[in-house]
Motif scaffolding. Sequence first.
Motif, PDB file in Angstrom:
ATOM      1  N   PHE B 151       0.879  -1.174   0.000  1.00 39.03           N
ATOM      2  CA  PHE B 151       0.000   0.000   0.000  1.00 39.03           C
ATOM      3  C   PHE B 151       0.911   1.216   0.000  1.00 39.03           C
ATOM      4  N   LEU B 153       1.043   5.155   0.050  1.00 39.59           N
ATOM      5  CA  LEU B 153       0.563   6.525   0.181  1.00 39.59           C
ATOM      6  C   LEU B 153       1.747   7.462   0.463  1.00 39.59           C
ATOM      7  N   THR B 154       2.533   7.105   1.487  1.00 41.18           N
ATOM      8  CA  THR B 154       3.585   7.995   1.981  1.00 41.18           C
ATOM      9  C   THR B 154       4.676   8.210   0.927  1.00 41.18           C
ATOM     10  N   GLY B 161       2.709  12.613   4.133  1.00 42.56           N
ATOM     11  CA  GLY B 161       3.036  11.932   5.388  1.00 42.56           C
ATOM     12  C   GLY B 161       1.771  12.002   6.212  1.00 42.56           C
ATOM     13  N   VAL B 162       1.846  12.619   7.397  1.00 43.49           N
ATOM     14  CA  VAL B 162       0.632  12.849   8.187  1.00 43.49           C
ATOM     15  C   VAL B 162      -0.411  13.540   7.297  1.00 43.49           C
ATOM     16  N   ARG B 191       7.793   6.135   0.291  1.00 37.91           N
ATOM     17  CA  ARG B 191       8.730   6.189   1.427  1.00 37.91           C
ATOM     18  C   ARG B 191       8.168   5.297   2.525  1.00 37.91           C
ATOM     19  N   PHE B 192       8.995   4.449   3.078  1.00 39.01           N
ATOM     20  CA  PHE B 192       8.578   3.542   4.161  1.00 39.01           C
ATOM     21  C   PHE B 192       7.440   2.622   3.705  1.00 39.01           C
ATOM     22  N   ILE B 193       7.607   1.938   2.595  1.00 40.58           N
ATOM     23  CA  ILE B 193       6.500   1.125   2.092  1.00 40.58           C
ATOM     24  C   ILE B 193       6.694  -0.349   2.483  1.00 40.58           C
ATOM     25  N   THR B 194       5.736  -0.841   3.246  1.00 36.20           N
ATOM     26  CA  THR B 194       5.824  -2.198   3.793  1.00 36.20           C
ATOM     27  C   THR B 194       5.591  -3.246   2.708  1.00 36.20           C
ATOM     28  N   LYS B 237      15.273   0.655   9.575  1.00 35.16           N
ATOM     29  CA  LYS B 237      14.446   0.902  10.758  1.00 35.16           C
ATOM     30  C   LYS B 237      14.967   0.124  11.967  1.00 35.16           C
ATOM     31  N   LEU B 485       6.702   2.121  16.715  1.00 33.43           N
ATOM     32  CA  LEU B 485       6.329   2.145  15.294  1.00 33.43           C
ATOM     33  C   LEU B 485       4.814   2.004  15.148  1.00 33.43           C
ATOM     34  N   GLU B 490       0.433   3.963   9.783  1.00 38.30           N
ATOM     35  CA  GLU B 490      -1.021   4.099   9.602  1.00 38.30           C
ATOM     36  C   GLU B 490      -1.553   5.324  10.341  1.00 38.30           C
ATOM     37  N   PRO B 492       0.253   8.612  12.697  1.00 44.36           N
ATOM     38  CA  PRO B 492       0.749   8.780  14.061  1.00 44.36           C
ATOM     39  C   PRO B 492      -0.347   9.288  14.997  1.00 44.36           C
ATOM     40  N   VAL B 494      -1.014  12.034  16.291  1.00 41.97           N
ATOM     41  CA  VAL B 494      -1.667  13.294  15.939  1.00 41.97           C
ATOM     42  C   VAL B 494      -2.897  13.051  15.057  1.00 41.97           C
ATOM     43  N   ARG B 498      -6.616  13.990  16.142  1.00 45.74           N
ATOM     44  CA  ARG B 498      -7.388  14.900  15.309  1.00 45.74           C
ATOM     45  C   ARG B 498      -8.747  14.292  14.998  1.00 45.74           C
ATOM     46  N   GLN B 566      -5.308  22.473  19.263  1.00 48.10           N
ATOM     47  CA  GLN B 566      -4.840  21.129  19.590  1.00 48.10           C
ATOM     48  C   GLN B 566      -4.401  20.995  21.040  1.00 48.10           C
TER      49      GLN B 566
HETATM   50  C1  LIG Z   1       8.213   0.986   9.214  1.00 49.40           C
HETATM   51  C2  LIG Z   1       7.198   1.812   8.518  1.00 49.40           C
HETATM   52  C3  LIG Z   1       6.312   1.243   7.646  1.00 49.40           C
HETATM   53  C4  LIG Z   1       5.401   2.020   6.942  1.00 49.40           C
HETATM   54  N1  LIG Z   1       4.586   1.452   6.017  1.00 49.40           N
HETATM   55  C5  LIG Z   1       3.867   2.245   5.173  1.00 49.40           C
HETATM   56  C6  LIG Z   1       3.157   1.676   4.070  1.00 49.40           C
HETATM   57  O1  LIG Z   1       3.151   0.471   3.862  1.00 49.40           O
HETATM   58  N2  LIG Z   1       2.484   2.507   3.240  1.00 49.40           N
HETATM   59  C7  LIG Z   1       2.482   3.862   3.448  1.00 49.40           C
HETATM   60  O2  LIG Z   1       1.867   4.555   2.657  1.00 49.40           O
HETATM   61  N3  LIG Z   1       3.115   4.422   4.491  1.00 49.40           N
HETATM   62  C8  LIG Z   1       3.825   3.642   5.342  1.00 49.40           C
HETATM   63  N4  LIG Z   1       4.521   4.214   6.403  1.00 49.40           N
HETATM   64  C9  LIG Z   1       4.489   5.653   6.569  1.00 49.40           C
HETATM   65  C10 LIG Z   1       3.733   6.101   7.806  1.00 49.40           C
HETATM   66  O3  LIG Z   1       2.374   5.921   7.657  1.00 49.40           O
HETATM   67  C11 LIG Z   1       4.134   7.560   8.022  1.00 49.40           C
HETATM   68  O4  LIG Z   1       5.445   7.563   8.528  1.00 49.40           O
HETATM   69  C12 LIG Z   1       3.228   8.263   8.980  1.00 49.40           C
HETATM   70  O5  LIG Z   1       1.963   8.431   8.443  1.00 49.40           O
HETATM   71  C13 LIG Z   1       3.778   9.617   9.393  1.00 49.40           C
HETATM   72  O6  LIG Z   1       4.200  10.392   8.325  1.00 49.40           O
HETATM   73  P1  LIG Z   1       5.637  11.101   8.396  1.00 49.40           P
HETATM   74  O7  LIG Z   1       6.610  10.078   8.852  1.00 49.40           O
HETATM   75  O8  LIG Z   1       5.876  11.759   7.124  1.00 49.40           O
HETATM   76  O9  LIG Z   1       5.453  12.132   9.566  1.00 49.40           O
HETATM   77  P2  LIG Z   1       5.275  13.747   9.461  1.00 49.40           P
HETATM   78  O10 LIG Z   1       4.188  14.076   8.526  1.00 49.40           O
HETATM   79  O11 LIG Z   1       6.594  14.338   9.168  1.00 49.40           O
HETATM   80  O12 LIG Z   1       4.885  14.050  10.944  1.00 49.40           O
HETATM   81  C14 LIG Z   1       5.842  13.988  12.012  1.00 49.40           C
HETATM   82  C15 LIG Z   1       5.218  14.415  13.298  1.00 49.40           C
HETATM   83  O13 LIG Z   1       4.912  15.794  13.246  1.00 49.40           O
HETATM   84  C16 LIG Z   1       3.741  16.079  13.966  1.00 49.40           C
HETATM   85  N5  LIG Z   1       2.684  16.564  13.063  1.00 49.40           N
HETATM   86  C17 LIG Z   1       2.598  16.409  11.714  1.00 49.40           C
HETATM   87  N6  LIG Z   1       1.459  16.945  11.244  1.00 49.40           N
HETATM   88  C18 LIG Z   1       0.802  17.473  12.258  1.00 49.40           C
HETATM   89  C19 LIG Z   1      -0.450  18.129  12.415  1.00 49.40           C
HETATM   90  N7  LIG Z   1      -1.260  18.384  11.401  1.00 49.40           N
HETATM   91  N8  LIG Z   1      -0.817  18.528  13.635  1.00 49.40           N
HETATM   92  C20 LIG Z   1      -0.032  18.302  14.679  1.00 49.40           C
HETATM   93  N9  LIG Z   1       1.141  17.658  14.612  1.00 49.40           N
HETATM   94  C21 LIG Z   1       1.568  17.231  13.421  1.00 49.40           C
HETATM   95  C22 LIG Z   1       3.358  14.793  14.640  1.00 49.40           C
HETATM   96  O14 LIG Z   1       3.968  14.681  15.890  1.00 49.40           O
HETATM   97  C23 LIG Z   1       3.929  13.745  13.693  1.00 49.40           C
HETATM   98  O15 LIG Z   1       4.137  12.489  14.321  1.00 49.40           O
HETATM   99  C24 LIG Z   1       5.377   3.419   7.165  1.00 49.40           C
HETATM  100  C25 LIG Z   1       6.238   4.006   8.092  1.00 49.40           C
HETATM  101  C26 LIG Z   1       7.166   3.225   8.749  1.00 49.40           C
HETATM  102  C27 LIG Z   1       8.106   3.918   9.692  1.00 49.40           C
END
Ligand SMILES: Cc1cc2nc3c(=O)[nH]c(=O)nc-3n(C[C@H](O)[C@H](O)[C@H](O)COP(=O)(O)OP(=O)(O)OC[C@H]3O[C@@H](n4cnc5c(N)ncnc54)[C@H](O)[C@@H]3O)c2cc1C
Lengths: 275, 691
Positions: B151, B153-154, B161-162, B191-194, B237, B485, B490, B492, B494, B498, B566
């Motif tokens: 899957f 998305l990221t 990301g978030v 990025r980070f795709i399982t 990781k 993790l 899926e 974080p 936040v 939200r 928040q």
């Molecule tokens: C091992 C692993 C496997 C993964 N597998 C998949 C996968 O299979 N498919 C996929 O699509 N993704 C995958 N991911 C991605 C994962 O879903 C994202 O890392 C996650 O959604 C967070 O996005 P980011 O790392 O870009 O964090 P960022 O967007 O950079 O956010 C970092 C932090 O900033 C703060 N923050 C960000 N936005 C806000 C806000 N609006 N309000 C308040 N605080 C905020 C929060 O504290 C947040 O934790 C995986 C990640 C890892 C580490």
Amino acid sequence: MSIDHTYHLVICGSVVPDPLQSLEPVVTQGKPGLKNELMLPMVLDPFVNHSLNEAAKLREATKDTQVHLVAVGPKAKLQQLMMVLAQKTAFNLVAVDAPAGGFIDSHTVAAALAEAIKAIPGLDLQKTLVFGGWSSASRASGTTLQLVGEKLGITEQFFGVDRLTPAADGGFTVLERVEAGQHLETQVAGAPAVIGWATGELPELPNNPKIGMMNMAKIMPAIGKAKAVDLASAGFSVVDTALPAEKRQTRVVKDMPAAAVAAEIKEWIASGKAG
Amino acid sequence: MEQESGLKTLPGDEVRQIQWGFSDRYDLQMLVANARRVARTIVAKNVAEGERNTHEWTKKKAAMIDAFDEAGLTAAFMDVEHGGFIDGPKNLALALMAFEISWVDGGAATAGLAGNLALSPINECGTPEQRARYMGGAVPGKGGKLLRGSFDLTEPLPYAGVDGSMLSGTMRIEKWEEGKEPILKIEKRGRFITNMAYANFVTAAVGSADERIKGSTMVILEETDPGLYDRGVATKKMTHQLSSTHDPVFSLSVPASRIIGGYDIVDGKIVPRLDHGSIIEAVFSHTRVTVGIMTAAKLLSAVEPLIRYHRQRYRGTSADDVASPRFKLGIQQKEDAQQRLADIWAAGEAMCSLGFAAARLFDKIDALVKIRKEILAKKGITGGRALYKETKAIEAQAMEYLKLDGSLTEAQKATDAKYRALKEDPLIQFALLDTLGNVYCPAPKLWNTGHGTNMMREAVALMGGYGITEDAPGYLCNKWVDGQLEATYEGPEVVQRRQISLTMTNELFLEQLRLALAELEAIHREMPNVGAAITARAGKLFLFALDYMQKTNDATGKKYFHANRQGVSFPLADALACLLGSVEQIRDLVRLKNEGPQNPVAAESLPGLLPFMGDLCVIQALDMAGEVEKVLTELIYGYMADPASVRTTLKEYQELRLALEESMAGQRSARDRAGYALTQVSIPEVLDYPQ
Ligand SMILES: Cc1cc2nc3c(=O)[nH]c(=O)nc-3n(C[C@H](O)[C@H](O)[C@H](O)COP(=O)(O)OP(=O)(O)OC[C@H]3O[C@@H](n4cnc5c(N)ncnc54)[C@H](O)[C@@H]3O)c2cc1C
């Protein structure tokens, strides 16, 4: 190869207390048993698995062969364990509700098993092969299956069996363990016979939940119908029970060659610390 | 003189099946047996043999996936028509599977479930053809190439990301011949795709970079599509090393039929029927619950290794006196060690109860989705204003139903025609469950993973130096970082906060919470020692404070509660999630009390187990109540002008607080009893998986 011959296979096997548990013998209401017996996890006697693997293979090689599993054990515990067994291959369960803590005389268990086998509808004893373990994981007296055979009048008996090869005429060859890693091969004219399996040579059947769902539909009513029997036998009593006086001292080692392990054990025995 | 404790053994399967609501489901019990077997053999062996020490995808890790296939775990997600074996919704099934595997290793559980995540957009939103091809193709043992998915998305920084709307992935029309299916050119970096080391298809979120395509969507990419399918490098990781994570790059040509859910041609433009946001929402509304279960399982799995470690800590000296308390109990002689372990167990129970309640809830919702669609279609309602009007009308009726539910006696409910009609209306029931689901999906994802990871640290601490080693029995240290993790992927914390802050103010949700609190008051009258009064009163305090903060300005003139504030709404979301944990823990206990006696094995253990589990409910309720009270008081008073305002305003809040505190009287001894029970319970001689 498909052989145009039909067997009626009856597997004797049940559950035993999980050997990983702390099993503490106690006498409650005059009867020996295990502390918290009903609450302790139980596992399938591994010989049931060996027997079932062999039965599945024999059924595949022959025609219209039926498989029955006769289990004398605590009804309440059977359901959980059937969840696994039911996924291996199709069989018909006959359950008899009785304790399985390892304190029952093998004559008594054998009588209950023989009764249950005789009552299986449509079973033809002349076509029957009784399968089971050459010993069991509970108390391992190694006599239960022999007694079942005697009570059913089946005197062809083989123990420590590792292979059974059916022949086209309904006969079969049995490979039995004898001492020192040797096997004895016997040609048998045909059923009935008692086969006490050692481990056999087959890999374990995989768990197939689809087979499981089909089997469970018949297994649950069979467990529901299980009759409780009192396995107390006259003239048999347990005078005392105790855990073996052994102190376990485990040491975890990784990557130690077998020769080094053997040398250390030899030294330990020689030192007299083994007691 | 030693007293007897009623807790004889650790709770067995029969007990768990009743608590978590699957005692009549053999399909699920089989799945549990199979998942446990794979987890405690091949998965545990991988951990014990150091497979977590490499980021690369190894043969031994791959063998684990084959073992999942063989045990039926991969097929558990599929409908019977596509070759699966579980009929109907699968949320509880997947939650149980996740529980069993993460009991040993979270990464392995992720590896076992990520394929379902890849399939989820297709399962939830795909066309019948897409469902048949990909769901059917992902069932092992059918012959032919087995489909395994990722899957995606990221994206690499600074994109998705978030905030999943910031997509850099694109789709363009590459070729569109008259009367033929358009061919799209997809560019996507992940990025980070399982699963990416071995996935042969990917469901990817992309936006239009072509004026002939509208908006965004998700598309299916296959390894054999023309172009670049680069798996990228493995993510380095520090957790979940038994799953595969990569940063892939795709530049592929695919037919437009790969748009998930299909498309229409409107005025010469390709219009995807679903945008990527709504597909992702449909996916995550389910999958996040399972992640919450993964952390919860870790806490329960820590209990047995910790008891064993504590008991055996001082054994093996030349001066062993086997009858001495020091020999028999070791560190368990000390109150703190006993009681902190009881805290960990209590939290784990509440987290499991919350997670499994959510999974069962989504099974109910899923069962109603199709029925609802059919009813709406019959009424000719497809969307837009008509749907909005219908929804409002249903919501009003749903509220009417809740009011009746709270006021009628059981006898009246059986005969009241109005009540029964409302109760049996699938649209009304759907509206109710759906509003609950909007909170119950993020709640376990938030609280179980976040607070669960904090509690895993406590578990590690209780094993001293051994706890932070690779050899720690039960892999406690791995589980601690794995929890982090689970709190991240899926979405974080936040994201969950939200969502809760947006959905918890829904009146239908709040009314259902009010009814749940009334249910707890009733439970308290029958079972005074299970923390039901504490939970009910903490809930009332919460409801009052939330209402107050929604209506009132603070000393600076700003509305206390505002979705964008928040600093206020997020702590409230945390408090609510933790409150729901206690609600569900107590409900599960009541189910065990009511249904346990019918199961002979469970019945045998009930006399000791029920009081012990009740004590765990109390421990958790006290902890929760302290937390809720802290959050609310800090917020309400912390934004007041001066001490005089604190003293003079909000008498009602003070009354409710006092009532909560009164309900705590005498309850702390539950922790002493539970701690003592832990010194008496019998455990297996050794752990049933390697270390
Ligand atoms: C091992 C692993 C496997 C993964 N597998 C998949 C996968 O299979 N498919 C996929 O699509 N993704 C995958 N991911 C991605 C994962 O879903 C994202 O890392 C996650 O959604 C967070 O996005 P980011 O790392 O870009 O964090 P960022 O967007 O950079 O956010 C970092 C932090 O900033 C703060 N923050 C960000 N936005 C806000 C806000 N609006 N309000 C308040 N605080 C905020 C929060 O504290 C947040 O934790 C995986 C990640 C890892 C580490």
